[in-house]
Write a protein that holds these residues in place. Sequence first.
Motif, PDB file in Angstrom:
ATOM      1  N   MET A 194       0.841  -1.207   0.000  1.00 48.29           N
ATOM      2  CA  MET A 194       0.000   0.000   0.000  1.00 48.29           C
ATOM      3  C   MET A 194       0.874   1.254   0.000  1.00 48.29           C
ATOM      4  N   ALA A 195       0.382   2.317  -0.648  1.00 47.78           N
ATOM      5  CA  ALA A 195       1.098   3.579  -0.671  1.00 47.78           C
ATOM      6  C   ALA A 195       1.065   4.218   0.702  1.00 47.78           C
ATOM      7  N   PHE A 196       2.041   5.102   0.949  1.00 49.30           N
ATOM      8  CA  PHE A 196       2.120   5.758   2.258  1.00 49.30           C
ATOM      9  C   PHE A 196       0.855   6.561   2.553  1.00 49.30           C
ATOM     10  N   SER A 197       0.317   7.233   1.530  1.00 49.20           N
ATOM     11  CA  SER A 197      -0.888   8.038   1.734  1.00 49.20           C
ATOM     12  C   SER A 197      -2.072   7.162   2.134  1.00 49.20           C
ATOM     13  N   THR A 198      -2.139   5.956   1.548  1.00 47.29           N
ATOM     14  CA  THR A 198      -3.210   5.026   1.893  1.00 47.29           C
ATOM     15  C   THR A 198      -3.068   4.548   3.334  1.00 47.29           C
ATOM     16  N   MET A 199      -1.838   4.245   3.741  1.00 45.63           N
ATOM     17  CA  MET A 199      -1.579   3.812   5.111  1.00 45.63           C
ATOM     18  C   MET A 199      -1.877   4.929   6.102  1.00 45.63           C
ATOM     19  N   GLN A 200      -1.510   6.148   5.727  1.00 44.43           N
ATOM     20  CA  GLN A 200      -1.789   7.294   6.600  1.00 44.43           C
ATOM     21  C   GLN A 200      -3.287   7.492   6.758  1.00 44.43           C
ATOM     22  N   GLY A 201      -4.033   7.381   5.655  1.00 43.68           N
ATOM     23  CA  GLY A 201      -5.484   7.521   5.718  1.00 43.68           C
ATOM     24  C   GLY A 201      -6.125   6.445   6.567  1.00 43.68           C
ATOM     25  N   ALA A 202      -5.625   5.208   6.452  1.00 49.30           N
ATOM     26  CA  ALA A 202      -6.156   4.114   7.255  1.00 49.30           C
ATOM     27  C   ALA A 202      -5.892   4.343   8.731  1.00 49.30           C
ATOM     28  N   LEU A 203      -4.720   4.871   9.054  1.00 48.04           N
ATOM     29  CA  LEU A 203      -4.378   5.153  10.448  1.00 48.04           C
ATOM     30  C   LEU A 203      -5.253   6.266  11.010  1.00 48.04           C
ATOM     31  N   GLU A 204      -5.484   7.304  10.209  1.00 50.71           N
ATOM     32  CA  GLU A 204      -6.342   8.413  10.653  1.00 50.71           C
ATOM     33  C   GLU A 204      -7.772   7.930  10.892  1.00 50.71           C
ATOM     34  N   LEU A 205      -8.295   7.153   9.945  1.00 52.30           N
ATOM     35  CA  LEU A 205      -9.652   6.627  10.107  1.00 52.30           C
ATOM     36  C   LEU A 205      -9.728   5.662  11.285  1.00 52.30           C
ATOM     37  N   GLY A 206      -8.672   4.886  11.494  1.00 51.54           N
ATOM     38  CA  GLY A 206      -8.649   3.973  12.632  1.00 51.54           C
ATOM     39  C   GLY A 206      -8.738   4.716  13.954  1.00 51.54           C
ATOM     40  N   LEU A 207      -8.035   5.827  14.072  1.00 54.26           N
ATOM     41  CA  LEU A 207      -8.077   6.623  15.304  1.00 54.26           C
ATOM     42  C   LEU A 207      -9.456   7.262  15.493  1.00 54.26           C
ATOM     43  N   ILE A 208     -10.074   7.685  14.386  1.00 50.08           N
ATOM     44  CA  ILE A 208     -11.417   8.266  14.475  1.00 50.08           C
ATOM     45  C   ILE A 208     -12.428   7.202  14.892  1.00 50.08           C
ATOM     46  N   TYR A 209     -12.339   6.027  14.264  1.00 47.82           N
ATOM     47  CA  TYR A 209     -13.272   4.952  14.608  1.00 47.82           C
ATOM     48  C   TYR A 209     -13.007   4.381  16.000  1.00 47.82           C
ATOM     49  N   ALA A 210     -11.837   4.657  16.564  1.00 48.75           N
ATOM     50  CA  ALA A 210     -11.572   4.251  17.944  1.00 48.75           C
ATOM     51  C   ALA A 210     -12.496   4.993  18.910  1.00 48.75           C
ATOM     52  N   VAL A 211     -12.874   6.227  18.551  1.00 51.24           N
ATOM     53  CA  VAL A 211     -13.833   6.978  19.384  1.00 51.24           C
ATOM     54  C   VAL A 211     -15.175   6.256  19.382  1.00 51.24           C
ATOM     55  N   LEU A 212     -15.622   5.844  18.196  1.00 45.65           N
ATOM     56  CA  LEU A 212     -16.841   5.035  18.080  1.00 45.65           C
ATOM     57  C   LEU A 212     -16.701   3.742  18.877  1.00 45.65           C
ATOM     58  N   ALA A 213     -15.550   3.080  18.772  1.00 48.74           N
ATOM     59  CA  ALA A 213     -15.334   1.811  19.458  1.00 48.74           C
ATOM     60  C   ALA A 213     -15.381   1.975  20.973  1.00 48.74           C
ATOM     61  N   PHE A 214     -14.919   3.110  21.482  1.00 44.79           N
ATOM     62  CA  PHE A 214     -14.989   3.364  22.924  1.00 44.79           C
ATOM     63  C   PHE A 214     -16.450   3.421  23.385  1.00 44.79           C
ATOM     64  N   GLY A 215     -17.309   4.033  22.560  1.00 46.18           N
ATOM     65  CA  GLY A 215     -18.722   4.079  22.908  1.00 46.18           C
ATOM     66  C   GLY A 215     -19.340   2.695  22.931  1.00 46.18           C
ATOM     67  N   VAL A 216     -19.021   1.889  21.905  1.00 42.05           N
ATOM     68  CA  VAL A 216     -19.535   0.521  21.861  1.00 42.05           C
ATOM     69  C   VAL A 216     -18.962  -0.299  23.014  1.00 42.05           C
ATOM     70  N   TYR A 217     -17.719  -0.029  23.386  1.00 41.94           N
ATOM     71  CA  TYR A 217     -17.076  -0.740  24.495  1.00 41.94           C
ATOM     72  C   TYR A 217     -17.838  -0.531  25.801  1.00 41.94           C
ATOM     73  N   ILE A 218     -18.296   0.693  26.039  1.00 41.46           N
ATOM     74  CA  ILE A 218     -19.013   0.984  27.288  1.00 41.46           C
ATOM     75  C   ILE A 218     -20.319   0.201  27.359  1.00 41.46           C
ATOM     76  N   SER A 219     -21.071   0.175  26.263  1.00 38.84           N
ATOM     77  CA  SER A 219     -22.349  -0.546  26.286  1.00 38.84           C
ATOM     78  C   SER A 219     -22.155  -2.054  26.192  1.00 38.84           C
ATOM     79  N   PHE A 220     -21.238  -2.484  25.356  1.00 39.23           N
ATOM     80  CA  PHE A 220     -21.074  -3.915  25.076  1.00 39.23           C
ATOM     81  C   PHE A 220     -20.267  -4.637  26.151  1.00 39.23           C
ATOM     82  N   ARG A 221     -19.159  -4.035  26.597  1.00 37.06           N
ATOM     83  CA  ARG A 221     -18.279  -4.688  27.553  1.00 37.06           C
ATOM     84  C   ARG A 221     -18.569  -4.297  29.002  1.00 37.06           C
ATOM     85  N   ILE A 222     -18.740  -3.008  29.254  1.00 37.24           N
ATOM     86  CA  ILE A 222     -18.915  -2.560  30.641  1.00 37.24           C
ATOM     87  C   ILE A 222     -20.326  -2.845  31.140  1.00 37.24           C
TER      88      ILE A 222
END
Length: 294
Positions: A1-29
Amino acid sequence: MAFSTMQGALELGLIYAVLAFGVYISFRILDIPDLSVDGSFITGCAASAICAVNGHPLFGLVFAFLCGGSAGFMTGLLQTKCRIQPILSGILVMTGLYSINYKLMGNTPNISLFNQETVFTKFSALVGNELSDLILCAIFIAVLSVLLYYFLNTQLGMCLRATGDNEAMVRASSVNSDMMKIMGLALANALVALGGGLLAQYQNFADVNDGIGKLVIGLASIIVGEAFFGHRTLQRSFLAVISGAILYRFLLSAALHLGVNATDQRLLSAVLVTAAISFPVWKNAWQKRRKHLC
């Protein structure tokens, strides 16, 4: 993968981590399957986009958080005060949010933020670096992780965690478990909406149908991360949520790079979650088979 693609995936991963934290509270906690996530995510997108269009991108994130919290509060009320099953209450709120989100977006299916000021353009102008989006996402998830970790270790946070572990014990300790559930679901949906608000400003548009499958993305992030780091402690759980979200985005980006159609992403997500959940079962079965053969 190109560096720009990897950078975009990392940025989106960090953004979706916020969503995952919300799901973590309801699903796990709380151990509650909250299906209102798909609706509250778009509520956050819509609230953030509307504020950004009117020149207040930073307030848009705050507004997204508050709107998502209101949706979660309603889900909690339906579960605790109306005694509606968790899955059904989530479906009811998600269904109602579709119409609310449409009206919030001015009765249009999408809002464009191109040539509009967002938190990302503001930060880019301040930093003046091509990695400004990645830096902002990293700062955002780091601050959120610290605040959430601190909250869950307060007395109120301990009561919230105890409610998910053993509700009967919490009630016997004179703690209002219904209020804990309402607070937990409100916080969970607030974080999900915050992730939606951040994503809308990152991708420069909000679409009323963009919330479909977001619960699966949150679950995939959590389960994939826990397959590597486990969830015995809060630190390991938080690391699993963040790393899982990033790894999930990298897997999707790699799949697209290999020629998988973008329309197949949700199918890939479902397969990924199924494999991650089933992995311990396969592992135990393989170990038993090896012992039997030996």
